[in-house]
Design a protein around this motif. Sequence first.
Motif, PDB file in Angstrom:
ATOM      1  N   MET A 316     -11.448  22.297  56.582  1.00 33.66           N
ATOM      2  CA  MET A 316     -10.207  23.004  56.885  1.00 33.66           C
ATOM      3  C   MET A 316      -9.834  23.002  58.368  1.00 33.66           C
ATOM      4  O   MET A 316      -8.677  22.842  58.723  1.00 33.66           O
ATOM      5  N   ALA A 317     -10.798  23.205  59.252  1.00 37.24           N
ATOM      6  CA  ALA A 317     -10.471  23.365  60.668  1.00 37.24           C
ATOM      7  C   ALA A 317     -10.066  22.051  61.323  1.00 37.24           C
ATOM      8  O   ALA A 317      -9.231  22.043  62.232  1.00 37.24           O
ATOM      9  N   ALA A 318     -10.624  20.934  60.897  1.00 35.77           N
ATOM     10  CA  ALA A 318     -10.400  19.664  61.596  1.00 35.77           C
ATOM     11  C   ALA A 318      -9.454  18.720  60.865  1.00 35.77           C
ATOM     12  O   ALA A 318      -8.634  18.051  61.494  1.00 35.77           O
ATOM     13  N   HIS A 319      -9.564  18.624  59.548  1.00 34.64           N
ATOM     14  CA  HIS A 319      -8.676  17.753  58.778  1.00 34.64           C
ATOM     15  C   HIS A 319      -8.548  18.350  57.375  1.00 34.64           C
ATOM     16  O   HIS A 319      -9.017  17.786  56.391  1.00 34.64           O
ATOM     17  N   GLY A 320      -7.850  19.486  57.337  1.00 34.20           N
ATOM     18  CA  GLY A 320      -7.868  20.294  56.126  1.00 34.20           C
ATOM     19  C   GLY A 320      -6.640  20.256  55.261  1.00 34.20           C
ATOM     20  O   GLY A 320      -6.506  21.081  54.366  1.00 34.20           O
ATOM     21  N   ASP A 321      -5.701  19.326  55.493  1.00 34.23           N
ATOM     22  CA  ASP A 321      -4.494  19.330  54.666  1.00 34.23           C
ATOM     23  C   ASP A 321      -4.605  18.422  53.448  1.00 34.23           C
ATOM     24  O   ASP A 321      -3.670  18.282  52.672  1.00 34.23           O
ATOM     25  N   GLY A 322      -5.771  17.776  53.282  1.00 33.07           N
ATOM     26  CA  GLY A 322      -5.989  16.920  52.117  1.00 33.07           C
ATOM     27  C   GLY A 322      -5.632  15.466  52.324  1.00 33.07           C
ATOM     28  O   GLY A 322      -5.934  14.630  51.479  1.00 33.07           O
ATOM     29  N   THR A 323      -5.002  15.141  53.456  1.00 31.75           N
ATOM     30  CA  THR A 323      -4.574  13.759  53.689  1.00 31.75           C
ATOM     31  C   THR A 323      -5.599  12.961  54.469  1.00 31.75           C
ATOM     32  O   THR A 323      -5.478  11.741  54.566  1.00 31.75           O
ATOM     33  N   GLY A 324      -6.585  13.639  55.058  1.00 34.03           N
ATOM     34  CA  GLY A 324      -7.550  12.958  55.915  1.00 34.03           C
ATOM     35  C   GLY A 324      -7.115  12.891  57.364  1.00 34.03           C
ATOM     36  O   GLY A 324      -7.862  12.405  58.216  1.00 34.03           O
ATOM     37  N   ARG A 325      -5.892  13.359  57.658  1.00 31.44           N
ATOM     38  CA  ARG A 325      -5.427  13.359  59.045  1.00 31.44           C
ATOM     39  C   ARG A 325      -6.196  14.394  59.863  1.00 31.44           C
ATOM     40  O   ARG A 325      -6.749  15.341  59.319  1.00 31.44           O
ATOM     41  N   GLY A 326      -6.218  14.223  61.166  1.00 33.78           N
ATOM     42  CA  GLY A 326      -6.948  15.124  62.038  1.00 33.78           C
ATOM     43  C   GLY A 326      -6.150  16.365  62.381  1.00 33.78           C
ATOM     44  O   GLY A 326      -5.864  16.620  63.558  1.00 33.78           O
ATOM     45  N   VAL A 327      -5.773  17.145  61.372  1.00 29.40           N
ATOM     46  CA  VAL A 327      -5.026  18.380  61.595  1.00 29.40           C
ATOM     47  C   VAL A 327      -5.689  19.502  60.813  1.00 29.40           C
ATOM     48  O   VAL A 327      -6.276  19.276  59.753  1.00 29.40           O
ATOM     49  N   ALA A 328      -5.577  20.718  61.337  1.00 28.22           N
ATOM     50  CA  ALA A 328      -6.089  21.883  60.628  1.00 28.22           C
ATOM     51  C   ALA A 328      -5.147  22.231  59.480  1.00 28.22           C
ATOM     52  O   ALA A 328      -3.963  21.893  59.498  1.00 28.22           O
ATOM     53  N   ASN A 329      -5.666  22.893  58.485  1.00 25.41           N
ATOM     54  CA  ASN A 329      -4.808  23.367  57.417  1.00 25.41           C
ATOM     55  C   ASN A 329      -3.839  24.409  57.963  1.00 25.41           C
ATOM     56  O   ASN A 329      -4.183  25.195  58.847  1.00 25.41           O
ATOM     57  N   ALA A 330      -2.618  24.417  57.427  1.00 27.74           N
ATOM     58  CA  ALA A 330      -1.589  25.336  57.922  1.00 27.74           C
ATOM     59  C   ALA A 330      -1.969  26.794  57.720  1.00 27.74           C
ATOM     60  O   ALA A 330      -1.409  27.684  58.366  1.00 27.74           O
ATOM     61  N   ALA A 331      -2.919  27.062  56.835  1.00 25.84           N
ATOM     62  CA  ALA A 331      -3.339  28.450  56.600  1.00 25.84           C
ATOM     63  C   ALA A 331      -4.293  28.950  57.669  1.00 25.84           C
ATOM     64  O   ALA A 331      -4.527  30.169  57.766  1.00 25.84           O
TER      65      ALA A 331
END
Length: 558
Positions: A316-331
């Motif tokens: 969740m903290a590093a690539h948590g949106d399910g796409t594998g991108r290096g972004v945190a989940n919006a939650a």
Amino acid sequence: EPMQIDTHNRRFGINDNEGYVPDFLPKQQQNRSQTQLTGGLSPLIECPCSDRITKHVYQTPVLQSSGTCAQPVASEAACASAVAGIAAVASSATVQNASLPAGCVAVPAGGGQYAALFNTAPSGVDCGAATVAHVAGESAFGIGVSVAANVSAAAGGAVTLTLTGPSDAWFAVGFDAEGMYSAPYAVVVDAAGAVTERRLGNHAPGTLLPASVTVVSSAVAAGRRTVVLTRPAAGATAQHYTFPAAAGLVKLIAAHGFAGTPFQYHQQRTAGQVLLLSTAPVCVCAPAAPRGFVQYMGGNEDAYRVSCEAAPRSDMAAHGDGTGRGVANAACGDGAHYHGGLHCCKHTWFLTDQEQQAETARPGVDVYFLKWRYYFQEYVPAARDAAGAVAAPASHKHLHHWVFLIDADVNDYEEDNAAYGTPSVGRITANLTGADMGHQELPAAGFEVFTPLVMTPHFHAPNSLREELWNADTNELLCNATAEYGSPEYGSTNATFNEKDYVAIPPCLFGAQAGLQYPWNITASTKIRAVKVMNNTFRHLGQMAQWTGLGVYDTDPY
């Protein structure tokens, strides 16, 4: 308990059409770059945050009662701003005073106000060097409940609490908490004025604690009850809260019930904080992590703070949106980027925008029924012989509940898409051990081996595909729970359990009986990998990824 979300298009009677008939949506869900509008289910079931929701993020400074600030304030202006975040500022100035700690210092100026002094003098004076007799503060919640605390700083000192609330209903304050999920110590005053102490559960009354408070007074005036209590500042047990004797912020929750009812589900609840200050100077440090709050139609503020776990525990903290991108989940974080889910979906809240109120107010009350079917076998106790020995075992063993989230702190989250409408499958993973599987009823003796007999996930339609649970030590698949959607490929969509849009999640069941897979054994140190696989062609809000089940321990007394 079931969560019911009304998505009925009131232009049609409840029996006029089969399935979902699209209706108006809040602006956020009209954005075709974000939401799936063709999934056969209303996007409202994902609890989007409408314009009825306001989000606030507060940067609260840190009060330092010993040592020096880890993150010092950098200027007089920043000092004045920081002090204003906790108290009324009488004045501000830059000073050179070697008798004060260096940096930002709040100095009492009388009348509840403080001077914000930015001390540039080299100083070896520690924060908290001044003698403090007591710290005190008060907080009034927007729901008609208030609390004041005065804590003696002397060894073995006491705290005096003044609680005010409605005289015809119970009210309560929980300490060092942002929500009931914190399972805090709470003081409860019932409608008759009786005072009890509890350790609250997560959305549950929790446990009644041994009394440690003394009621000094209880008075009713103009429909309000004010109760003054004293107790030792130090908690009587580990379950009782220990009040700090130094300046600082204490997070609080508060609630009150319906008139004439015993302690049960609240009518209103909120979160807040009380600032405890002394009559001595106190160091003010740069703000720590921001605190977020979600507010519906100007009402109660609900605390929002999701501390997403870092890898390998969670994606969740590093690539948590399910796409594998290096972004945190919006939650993750303070809620500033949260678009929908349980925080925007409380009892009686509308999920549509304010300008759609006329549409929302269409006449018509739907009456529907829920049918529950329970399968069970009668329990037969163990048979014992004349000497008391077990002649025949009991028909059932007690099964212990376990549950964990794929991210330890994220109850609901968002699953995003890399390119809107482009078919894609995403995943998130978690890594933990057998000891971290959320055991709800651990035996007093602990355990060496845990044997799950039921494994089942919790996830949401229409995008969830499956969840997998692996033994990462042996790379063995323990359970694959795949959602089965009603489809012509399985036969007629009029057939039972294969109706159009019907969803089933078959659990994994284990046992020694014929037809069942033999159970797996998991030790406290067994490495577990949990995987959630979803269709993220479109973005989906309010998603969940949990594992839960039942099992037995090797130390069970049977």
